[in-house]
Design an enzyme around this catalytic site. Structure first.
Site, PDB file in Angstrom:
ATOM      1  N   LYS A  38       0.843  -1.204   0.000  1.00  0.00           N
ATOM      2  CA  LYS A  38       0.000   0.000   0.000  1.00  0.00           C
ATOM      3  C   LYS A  38       0.878   1.254   0.000  1.00  0.00           C
ATOM      4  O   LYS A  38       2.074   1.166   0.302  1.00  0.00           O
ATOM      5  CB  LYS A  38      -0.896  -0.008   1.243  1.00  0.00           C
ATOM      6  N   ARG A 136     -10.907   0.620  14.577  1.00  0.00           N
ATOM      7  CA  ARG A 136     -10.730   1.423  13.370  1.00  0.00           C
ATOM      8  C   ARG A 136     -11.679   0.819  12.351  1.00  0.00           C
ATOM      9  O   ARG A 136     -12.882   0.840  12.596  1.00  0.00           O
ATOM     10  CB  ARG A 136      -9.248   1.347  12.971  1.00  0.00           C
ATOM     11  N   HIS A 165      -6.677  -6.797  12.681  1.00  0.00           N
ATOM     12  CA  HIS A 165      -5.400  -6.068  12.707  1.00  0.00           C
ATOM     13  C   HIS A 165      -5.109  -5.687  14.153  1.00  0.00           C
ATOM     14  O   HIS A 165      -6.022  -5.345  14.905  1.00  0.00           O
ATOM     15  CB  HIS A 165      -5.520  -4.823  11.814  1.00  0.00           C
ATOM     16  N   ARG A 220       0.831 -10.689   7.065  1.00  0.00           N
ATOM     17  CA  ARG A 220       0.772  -9.476   6.241  1.00  0.00           C
ATOM     18  C   ARG A 220       1.891  -8.492   6.600  1.00  0.00           C
ATOM     19  O   ARG A 220       1.633  -7.402   7.110  1.00  0.00           O
ATOM     20  CB  ARG A 220      -0.576  -8.760   6.435  1.00  0.00           C
ATOM     21  N   TYR A 261      19.108  30.696   6.347  1.00  0.00           N
ATOM     22  CA  TYR A 261      18.027  31.551   6.832  1.00  0.00           C
ATOM     23  C   TYR A 261      18.016  31.675   8.348  1.00  0.00           C
ATOM     24  O   TYR A 261      18.208  30.686   9.061  1.00  0.00           O
ATOM     25  CB  TYR A 261      16.670  30.992   6.417  1.00  0.00           C
ATOM     26  N   CYS A 308      16.653  24.470   4.017  1.00  0.00           N
ATOM     27  CA  CYS A 308      15.809  25.342   3.203  1.00  0.00           C
ATOM     28  C   CYS A 308      14.926  24.505   2.283  1.00  0.00           C
ATOM     29  O   CYS A 308      14.956  23.288   2.325  1.00  0.00           O
ATOM     30  CB  CYS A 308      16.675  26.276   2.366  1.00  0.00           C
ATOM     31  N   MET A 309      14.141  25.165   1.451  1.00  0.00           N
ATOM     32  CA  MET A 309      13.233  24.424   0.569  1.00  0.00           C
ATOM     33  C   MET A 309      14.010  23.555  -0.415  1.00  0.00           C
ATOM     34  O   MET A 309      13.641  22.410  -0.676  1.00  0.00           O
ATOM     35  CB  MET A 309      12.334  25.406  -0.195  1.00  0.00           C
ATOM     36  N   ASP A 310      15.119  24.103  -0.931  1.00  0.00           N
ATOM     37  CA  ASP A 310      15.826  23.445  -2.033  1.00  0.00           C
ATOM     38  C   ASP A 310      17.281  23.127  -1.733  1.00  0.00           C
ATOM     39  O   ASP A 310      17.963  22.573  -2.580  1.00  0.00           O
ATOM     40  CB  ASP A 310      15.838  24.358  -3.264  1.00  0.00           C
TER      41      ASP A 310
HETATM   42  C1  LIG Z   1      -0.259  -1.557   6.847  1.00  0.00           C
HETATM   43  C2  LIG Z   1      -0.899  -2.816   7.230  1.00  0.00           C
HETATM   44  C3  LIG Z   1      -0.144  -3.986   7.425  1.00  0.00           C
HETATM   45  C4  LIG Z   1       1.358  -4.012   7.462  1.00  0.00           C
HETATM   46  O1  LIG Z   1       1.772  -3.503   8.702  1.00  0.00           O
HETATM   47  P1  LIG Z   1       3.337  -3.383   9.076  1.00  0.00           P
HETATM   48  O2  LIG Z   1       3.343  -2.899  10.463  1.00  0.00           O
HETATM   49  O3  LIG Z   1       3.913  -2.405   8.116  1.00  0.00           O
HETATM   50  O4  LIG Z   1       3.905  -4.741   8.909  1.00  0.00           O
HETATM   51  C5  LIG Z   1      -0.828  -5.169   7.642  1.00  0.00           C
HETATM   52  N1  LIG Z   1      -2.173  -5.188   7.672  1.00  0.00           N
HETATM   53  C6  LIG Z   1      -2.928  -4.080   7.518  1.00  0.00           C
HETATM   54  C7  LIG Z   1      -4.398  -4.179   7.571  1.00  0.00           C
HETATM   55  C8  LIG Z   1      -2.316  -2.855   7.304  1.00  0.00           C
HETATM   56  O5  LIG Z   1      -3.067  -1.756   7.168  1.00  0.00           O
END
Ligand SMILES: *Cc1c(COP(=O)(O)O)cnc(C)c1O
Length: 372
Positions: A38, A136, A165, A220, A261, A308-310
Site C-alpha cells: 500500500k 478502526r 489487525h 501481512r 536563513y 531550506c526548501m531546495d
Molecule cells: C499496513 C498494514 C499492514 C502491514 O503492517 P506493518 O506494520 O507495516 O507490517 C498489515 N495489515 C494491515 C491491515 C495494514 O493496514
C-alpha cells in the site's frame, strides 16, 4: 550530462527487498506471505517492489485501495491480491473482474460488493474483517453474527478469509495482543458456526516476528519487507531505501560568519561548507535543522543552520569535498550513516512515516537489482 540529472534520489535496493521477504517467509511458520505494498509500497514504488516480493516467495500482495490493486494488475502482476479499504462510490466490479479479493467490515460493504459481483457476472472473494480491539475499520463483535450469517447467505460472494489487525503488536507483551487474539478466535468460531470455512490472517510485521502463535494461514508484513524492524528482534533485515544527493558547491568561511536563513548557526572557526541541492521540498524535514547529520566523504557531518526548501549546507571543517561527491541523507546505516529510524526518533515519529513521505516529484527513484 542530462537535464534530468537528479538533485536527489531515493535509491531502492530490490535485492534487499528480496532478502527481507525471503527471511520473513522463513519466519512465517509455513503461513503464506502477503507483501503489503500500500501507499506505493511505503514510498518504495509498488510495481517493482511487488515484483521483487513475488520473486522472493510472497504469494499474496496487499493494498489498501482498489486503485492501488488495479495498478498492480495493469502492470501484469497476477499474484493473489487483497485490497481492504475504499469509499462506497468505488466500482468494486472492476476489482472483481480483475480477480482482486476484497475486504468487508459491515453488511453495507458486503451488500455493495455482492451487487458489484452480480454486475460483474462473477463471484467476489471476500475477507470479512472483525474489529478485535483496534477500533478502526472492522466489524464490531456485536454485529459480527449478523455479518457472517448475511455473508453465508449471499451467493454472489465467497468468504475466503476472516481477518483483523493488531493495535500494539510492536510492543511485545502488551496485554491487548492476547485480548485481540481471543476475540479473533471467538469470531472464527462464529464464522464456522455460520457455515463458513475461511482462512485466517492477523499478523503484521511485528506479530510475524514475535508471535508465531498468531501466524495462522497468512501473514501481512509491510515495514519489515522494506528492511525496517518495528520490534528490533535482531533479524538480519536490510533497509531498502537510501536517500542521497551530492555536493554542488564548496566554500571556505571565516570564523564568525552566519549560515542559512535566520542565521541560527555561526561558524565557531574557519571552516569549509558543502552545498547540497535538496531540502524540505524533497522531504528533508525543516524541523531537523540544527540536529541532523549526513554521510559525506566516509564520515558523518552536521548540517549547518536551517534546512531550506531546495538546499542545505554541510559543515565539513577543514576537509574539502569534491563537487559531485555523494551525500547520503539516510540509508542502511552501515558504517554509521544516518538511518530513517534516526530521523524518526528525532522527529518523534516512526520510520514508516519517513520512508512513505519520500515520494516527491523532485526526488528521482532509482532501482538496484531489477530483474528483466
Ligand atoms: C499496513 C498494514 C499492514 C502491514 O503492517 P506493518 O506494520 O507495516 O507490517 C498489515 N495489515 C494491515 C491491515 C495494514 O493496514
Amino acid at each position: 550530462m542530462t537535464a534530468s540529472s537528479p538533485r536527489a534520489e531515493a535509491v531502492i535496493d530490490l535485492d534487499a527487498v528480496r532478502h527481507n521477504v525471503a527471511l520473513l517467509t522463513s519466519r512465517a511458520s509455513g503461513a503464506a506471505v502477503m507483501a503489503v505494498v500500500k501507499a506505493d509500497a511505503y514510498g518504495h514504488g509498488a510495481v517493482p517492489v511487488a515484483r521483487a516480493a513475488a520473486e522472493a516467495g510472497a504469494t499474496w500482495l496487499g493494498t489498501c485501495s482498489l486503485a492501488e490493486a488495479l495498478e498492480l494488475r495493469a502492470a501484469g502482476l497476477d499474484t493473489r491480491l487483497f485490497s481492504w479499504l475504499d469509499v462506497p462510490e468505488v466500482d468494486f466490479a472492476a476489482g472483481i473482474e480483475a480477480d482482486v479479493d476484497l475486504g468487508a467490515s459491515s453488511t453495507g460493504e458486503l451488500t455493495r460488493i455482492a451487487e458489484a459481483a452480480v454486475r460483474a457476472g462473477k463471484r467476489a472473494r471476500v475477507h470479512l474483517k472483525i474489529d478485535t480491539g483496534l477500533s478502526r475499520n472492522g466489524c464490531p463483535p456485536a454485529e459480527w453474527p449478523s455479518l457472517v450469517e448475511a455473508a453465508a447467505a449471499t451467493p454472489s460472494v465467497e468468504v475466503v478469509a476472516i481477518w483483523s489487525h493488531l493495535a500494539c503488536a510492536d510492543e511485545p507483551g502488551h496485554p491487548s495482543v492476547d485480548a485481540q487474539a481471543k476475540r479473533f478466535a471467538e469470531a472464527y468460531d462464529l464464522a464456522r458456526a455460520a457455515g463458513l470455512d475461511p482462512i485466517r490472517h492477523l499478523a503484521n510485521s511485528a506479530a510475524l516476528l514475535t508471535r508465531p502463535d498468531l501466524h495462522f494461514d497468512l501473514v501481512r508484513p509491510g515495514i519489515a519487507m522494506y528492511g525496517l524492524n518495528p520490534v528490533d528482534t535482531g533479524d538480519d533485515l536490510r533497509p531498502a531505501m537510501t536517500f542521497r544527493s551530492s555536493v554542488v558547491l564548496t566554500k571556505r568561511l571565516l570564523a564568525g560568519e552566519s549560515v542559512s536563513y535566520g542565521h541560527i548557526w555561526t561558524t565557531p572557526q574557519d571552516t569549509t561548507l558543502a552545498l547540497v541541492p535538496t531540502g524540505y521540498a524533497d522531504g528533508v524535514p525543516r524541523s531537523l535543522s540544527g540536529r541532523m547529520d549526513v554521510w559525506l566523504g566516509g564520515r558523518r557531518r552536521p548540517v549547518a543552520g536551517r534546512v531550506c526548501m531546495d538546499q542545505l549546507v554541510v559543515d565539513c571543517g577543514d576537509e574539502v569535498p569534491e563537487v559531485g561527491d555523494e551525500v547520503v541523507l539516510f540509508g542502511a546505516g552501515g558504517a554509521g550513516a544516518p538511518t530513517a529510524r534516526e530521523w524518526a526518533d528525532k522527529l518523534g515519529t516512526i520510520d514508516y512515516e519517513i520512508v512513505t513521505s519520500m515520494y516527491r516529484p523532485r526526488v528521482r527513484r532509482r532501482y538496484l537489482g531489477e530483474q528483466s
